[in-house]
Design an enzyme around this catalytic site. Structure first.
Site, PDB file in Angstrom:
ATOM      1  N   CYS A 136       0.838  -1.202   0.000  1.00 60.38           N
ATOM      2  CA  CYS A 136       0.000   0.000   0.000  1.00 60.38           C
ATOM      3  C   CYS A 136       0.874   1.254   0.000  1.00 60.38           C
ATOM      4  CB  CYS A 136      -0.928  -0.002   1.208  1.00 60.38           C
ATOM      5  SG  CYS A 136      -1.921   1.486   1.304  1.00 60.38           S
ATOM      6  N   CYS A 139      -0.414   4.070   2.140  1.00 56.41           N
ATOM      7  CA  CYS A 139      -0.231   3.932   3.593  1.00 56.41           C
ATOM      8  C   CYS A 139       1.235   4.181   3.966  1.00 56.41           C
ATOM      9  CB  CYS A 139      -0.576   2.518   4.064  1.00 56.41           C
ATOM     10  SG  CYS A 139      -2.047   1.847   3.345  1.00 56.41           S
ATOM     11  N   ASP A 140       2.159   3.663   3.176  1.00 56.78           N
ATOM     12  CA  ASP A 140       3.554   3.596   3.613  1.00 56.78           C
ATOM     13  C   ASP A 140       4.528   4.448   2.806  1.00 56.78           C
ATOM     14  OD1 ASP A 140       2.731   1.768   5.556  1.00 56.78           O
ATOM     15  OD2 ASP A 140       2.870   0.115   4.138  1.00 56.78           O
TER      16      ASP A 140
END
Ligand code: NDP
Length: 314
Positions: A136, A139-140
Site C-alpha cells: 500500500c 499507507c507507507d
C-alpha cells in the site's frame, strides 16, 4: 456465548456493504453490519477518488468511506467492529459466529467482504514485510520521502501508486513482467510521462535485498535472463487482489479463485437468503461505483426475499 437474532446481517464495510446498509436500513430491515478487518475497505488505503459520480473535485478515499458510514448510520444501521469467523448456512435463520465469541442468527446475510492485496510469494518479501516491503503505497509511501523505491505491477493500481510514490520518492522503478501494461491508456500515459518513474519491462523480482530493512532488489530480465542489483529503500507490490471469501468456503459456490458466483443480473448466491455484492463477487469491474450499485441490488434482493418468506424475527 450470547445469541442475537437479526433480520439482515451485512458482512463487510466497503462501498458495497455501506450501500446495502443504506437501502436495508431505509427498508426497515434493521441491518447489523460487521465492519471486518479493514473497516471502510480498500478505499481507506487509497488517495484521490476522481471517478465516483457526485464529487466533481474528487474526494479522498478514507473521507468518502466516512461519509458512507455516516449515511448508513443516519438511517439506523448498527455498525459494529468485528470479524465473522464462522458461518453455518445449512438452514435459516443462518448461524454466524463473530470473533469466535458471539453467535448471531440471521434471516438474511449480505456478503460484502471485498478483496485483499496479493503478494509475490518470495521469501524476502515476507521477511521484509513492514520493513520496507508494502502492498500500500498510500499507507507507507510517506516513509520513503526523498528515497528510491520500486513497485511491481502493470495494472491501474500499480500506475496509480507509482504516480503517488513519484511525488514523494526521488526515483521509482516500475517492474512490469510483460512487454506491455494492463492499465488503462490514461494511467499508462501518466507513468510514462513522469520523469522520475523508470519503467522496466520484461522484468521480474528475483529477491528483495536487506536483512532488517530493504536495501535493494535483484531483478531479472525474463527475455535475456540477465540479473542486476539496484539499491532501493522501499519495495511496493501492486499485483491485484484476492477475494475475502475463505470463511464461506464449502457453503457458497465460488469460482476457482474464490470469487462468489451470483445468479447473473442479481446478487443471489446458491443459498436462498444469502446475497453477495462488491469485489467479493466481481473480478471484472471492481470499482467503488459498481460495488455500491451491487450493494443496492443485494439489499433489494434481501428485502424481497424477506417479504416473500415472512419469518418471525425475535
Ligand atoms: P490488475 O489485475 O488489473 O493488474 C495486476 C497487475 O499485476 C497486472 O499487470 C499483472 O501482470 C501484474 N502481476 C500479477 N501477478 C504478478 C506477479 N506475480 N509478478 C509481477 N506482476 C504481476 O489489478 P489492479 O489492482 O491494478 O486493478 C484491479 C482493478 O481495479 C482493475 O479493473 C483496474 O482497472 C481497477 N482500478 C481502477 C482504478 C481507477 O480507475 N482509478 C485504480 C485502480 C484500479 P499481467 O498484466 O502480466 O497479468
Amino acid at each position: 456465548m450470547s445469541i442475537q437474532n437479526i433480520e439482515c446481517l451485512i458482512i463487510g464495510s466497503g462501498p458495497a456493504g455501506y450501500t446495502a446498509a443504506i437501502y436495508a436500513a431505509r427498508a426497515d430491515m434493521k441491518p447489523i453490519m460487521y465492519a471486518g478487518m479493514q473497516p471502510g475497505g480498500q478505499l481507506t488505503i487509497t488517495t484521490d477518488v476522481e471517478n465516483y459520480p457526485g464529487y466533481p473535485d474528487g474526494i479522498m478515499g478514507p473521507e468518502m468511506m466516512e461519509l458512507f458510514r455516516k449515511q448508513a448510520e443516519r438511517f439506523g444501521t448498527d455498525v459494529r467492529y468485528g470479524m465473522v469467523t464462522k458461518v453455518d448456512f445449512s438452514q435459516r435463520p443462518f448461524k454466524i459466529e463473530v470473533d469466535e465469541s458471539q453467535q448471531l442468527l440471521a434471516e438474511t446475510v449480505i456478503i460484502a467482504t471485498g478483496a485483499s492485496a496479493k503478494w509475490l510469494g518470495i521469501p524476502s518479501e515476507q521477511k521484509l514485510n513492514g520493513k520496507g516491503v508494502s502492498a500500500c503505497a498510500v499507507c507507507d509511501g510517506f516513509f520513503f520521502r526523498g528515497k528510491e523505491a520500486a513497485i511491481v505491477g502493470a495494472g491501474d493500481t500499480a500506475c496509480e501508486e507509482a504516480s503517488y510514490l513519484a511525488k514523494i520518492c526521488s526515483k521509482v522503478y516500475m517492474l512490469v513482467r510483460r512487454d506491455s501494461f494492463r492499465a488503462s491508456k490514461a494511467m499508462q500515459h501518466r507513468v510514462q510521462t513522469t520523469p522520475n518513474i523508470e519503467i522496466l519491462f520484461n522484468t521480474e523480482t528475483d529477491e528483495i535485498l536487506g536483512e532488517n530493512k530493504v536495501e535493494g532488489m535483484r531483478i531479472k530480465n525474463n527475455q535475456t535472463g540477465q540479473t542486476q542489483e539496484i539499491p532501493i529503500q522501499g519495495f511496493f507490490v501492486a499485483i491485484g487482489h484476492q477475494p475475502n471469501t475463505d470463511v464461506f468456503k464449502g457453503w457458497i459456490d465460488m469460482d476457482e479463485t474464490g470469487y462468489i458466483k451470483t445468479l447473473p443480473g442479481t446478487s443471489k448466491t446458491n443459498i436462498e437468503g444469502v446475497f453477495a455484492c462488491g469485489d467479493a463477487q466481481d473480478k471484472v469491474y471492481r470499482q467503488a461505483v459498481t460495488a455500491a450499485g451491487s450493494g443496492c441490488m443485494a439489499a433489494l434482493d434481501a428485502e424481497r426475499f424477506l417479504a416473500a418468506n415472512k419469518h418471525a424475527v425475535a
